[in-house]
Design a protein around this motif. Structure first.
Motif, PDB file in Angstrom:
ATOM      1  N   ASP A 176      -4.298   8.206  -2.253  1.00 12.87           N
ATOM      2  CA  ASP A 176      -5.473   9.093  -2.159  1.00 12.87           C
ATOM      3  C   ASP A 176      -5.046  10.545  -1.959  1.00 12.87           C
ATOM      4  O   ASP A 176      -3.857  10.828  -1.769  1.00 12.87           O
ATOM      5  CB  ASP A 176      -6.412   8.617  -1.041  1.00 12.87           C
ATOM      6  CG  ASP A 176      -5.798   8.728   0.346  1.00 12.87           C
ATOM      7  OD1 ASP A 176      -5.274   9.796   0.680  1.00 12.87           O
ATOM      8  OD2 ASP A 176      -5.844   7.731   1.097  1.00 12.87           O
ATOM      9  N   ILE A 220      -2.167   2.696  13.386  1.00 12.52           N
ATOM     10  CA  ILE A 220      -3.447   2.537  12.685  1.00 12.52           C
ATOM     11  C   ILE A 220      -3.766   1.081  12.351  1.00 12.52           C
ATOM     12  O   ILE A 220      -4.902   0.753  12.073  1.00 12.52           O
ATOM     13  CB  ILE A 220      -3.507   3.400  11.395  1.00 12.52           C
ATOM     14  CG1 ILE A 220      -2.250   3.178  10.563  1.00 12.52           C
ATOM     15  CG2 ILE A 220      -3.722   4.859  11.716  1.00 12.52           C
ATOM     16  CD1 ILE A 220      -2.320   3.842   9.200  1.00 12.52           C
ATOM     17  N   GLY A 247     -12.363   0.835  13.357  1.00  9.13           N
ATOM     18  CA  GLY A 247     -10.940   0.595  13.635  1.00  9.13           C
ATOM     19  C   GLY A 247     -10.533  -0.831  13.288  1.00  9.13           C
ATOM     20  O   GLY A 247      -9.505  -1.320  13.745  1.00  9.13           O
ATOM     21  N   GLY A 277     -10.709  -2.042   9.863  1.00  6.68           N
ATOM     22  CA  GLY A 277     -10.305  -2.147   8.461  1.00  6.68           C
ATOM     23  C   GLY A 277      -8.831  -2.433   8.257  1.00  6.68           C
ATOM     24  O   GLY A 277      -8.463  -3.435   7.621  1.00  6.68           O
ATOM     25  N   PHE A 288      -6.608  -3.312  10.412  1.00  4.17           N
ATOM     26  CA  PHE A 288      -6.199  -4.527  11.136  1.00  4.17           C
ATOM     27  C   PHE A 288      -6.419  -5.739  10.223  1.00  4.17           C
ATOM     28  O   PHE A 288      -5.533  -6.578  10.044  1.00  4.17           O
ATOM     29  CB  PHE A 288      -7.022  -4.662  12.423  1.00  4.17           C
ATOM     30  CG  PHE A 288      -6.902  -6.008  13.083  1.00  4.17           C
ATOM     31  CD1 PHE A 288      -5.761  -6.353  13.785  1.00  4.17           C
ATOM     32  CD2 PHE A 288      -7.932  -6.936  12.976  1.00  4.17           C
ATOM     33  CE1 PHE A 288      -5.641  -7.610  14.370  1.00  4.17           C
ATOM     34  CE2 PHE A 288      -7.819  -8.188  13.564  1.00  4.17           C
ATOM     35  CZ  PHE A 288      -6.677  -8.525  14.266  1.00  4.17           C
TER      36      PHE A 288
END
Ligand code: ADP
Length: 331
Positions: free
Chosen positions: A263, A276, A295, A297, A299
């Motif tokens: 991205d 993250i 928080g 996604g 994972f």
């Protein structure tokens, strides 16, 4: 707070133990030295009385004395060695307690952040859908295109809610009993469908897919892969500035699938690249954060990739942005 008290108590006990042990070690040292001097004197007196030695210098050359000196020196080393082992064990204990405490504090903070954000995430689509329905009920004479526009926006909000609930369910399942269902899937088509769906929701985003032509069928968990793609694409759009540009690169080589999601967003600092993936972890604090999220996604993505025995890497894109690289070897 009870945690802090517990930590203070354990540290106090450890400091006390360290001091008590240092005192005992010192005492042992001096007692050992005293015993050595006493024995040395006795030995010297005995030897002088027997006429075996005449001076102190002569006495120190005697084998008996040297064996005695050696024995006491060895004991000193032993005391020192024991003390070092004890101190090191204690320090390791302190370090482990500290690590555990820090982890607990971080987990609590993340849980708090999660509750804050989940409430927000659930409330806003519910409020929007309610508003749309109320407007449609109240203004029955609305022109068809206007009412269609409203209904579509309610559908989009509904879709968001659905994805959020899916993420919540999936993350709960991942920890309890996630069993990937491996089947032959057309990964390129799956990605294309996902891209179309996301492009409808975000018409300003430019998403391109490279390497889809003649991509072979691969054995993967369809639902898991949909979650991976949806979450990565949604993130890339969410964290990009105004014109999100995303490039998905698909590669297949000798049974190994590589997927790059690149991205043009703000990028991810090196020190955050590992964190993250933690459950509920979001960069920055909940108060200062502009974007919505839970928080969960990344994972979920990591768990799904792990279930495929694959790996996920976070790389810097050029000139800016992030590349999430997923590598999965077909079993
Ligand atoms: P969420 O998006 O709900 O916050 P995620 O687990 O998906 O949760 O992401 C964790 C954090 O990683 C995000 O809060 C964001 O700060 C950062 N992040 C994820 N994807 C990107 C991206 N493409 N560009 C920049 N930052 C990202």
């Amino acid at each position: 707070m009870p945690n802090l008290r517990l930590r203070f108590l354990s540290y106090s006990i450890m400091v006390y133990m360290l001091m008590a042990f240092a005192w005992w070690a010192l005492l042992l040292f001096t007692k050992n030295r005293d015993a050595f001097h006493a024995k040395r004197e006795l030995m010297q007196i005995g030897m002088v009385a027997e006429g075996r030695v005449k001076s102190a210098a002569e006495f120190e050359q005697m084998g008996d004395y040297q064996a005695l000196a050696k024995k006491y020196k060895r004991q000193e080393y032993m005391i020192f060695g024991e003390a070092m082992v004890f101190v090191l064990t204690l320090l390791a204990g302190i370090w482990f307690i500290n690590q555990g405490y820090q982890k607990e504090v971080r987990a609590n903070q993340q849980r708090r952040n999660f509750l804050l954000s989940i409430t927000h995430e659930l409330k806003s689509p519910i409020a929007s859908i309610r508003l749309v329905l109320e407007t449609l009920l109240r203004r029955k004479e609305l022109p068809k295109d206007k009412s269609e526009q409203l209904a579509n926006s309610a559908l989009r909000e509904n879709e968001r809610l659905h994805e959020l609930v899916e993420n919540l369910l999936l993350s709960a399942k991942l920890e309890a009993a996630y069993q990937p269902f491996f089947e032959e899937i057309n990964l390129a088509d799956l990605l294309k469908e996902n891209m179309t769906k996301i492009s409808e929701r975000h018409p300003d985003a430019r998403i391109i897919l490279d390497g889809a032509d003649e991509f072979p069928m691969v054995k993967m968990d369809r639902q898991g892969m949909i979650s991976v793609a949806t979450n990565l694409l949604e993130n890339a759009i969410k964290y990009a500035n105004d014109r999100p540009e995303i490039e998905i690169k698909l590669r297949y080589k000798e049974g190994q699938v590589t997927m790059d999601f690149a991205d043009n967003g703000p990028g991810i600092p090196d020190k955050e690249k590992k964190r993250i993936f933690e459950k509920f972890y979001r960069i920055g604090s909940e108060e200062t954060r502009q974007t919505k999220g839970t928080g969960l996604g990344l994972f979920i993505i990591e768990q799904v990739v792990k279930a495929h025995k694959g790996s996920i890497q976070v790389l810097d894109n050029q000139p800016k942005g992030t590349i999430f690289r997923i590598v999965i070897r077909e079993s």
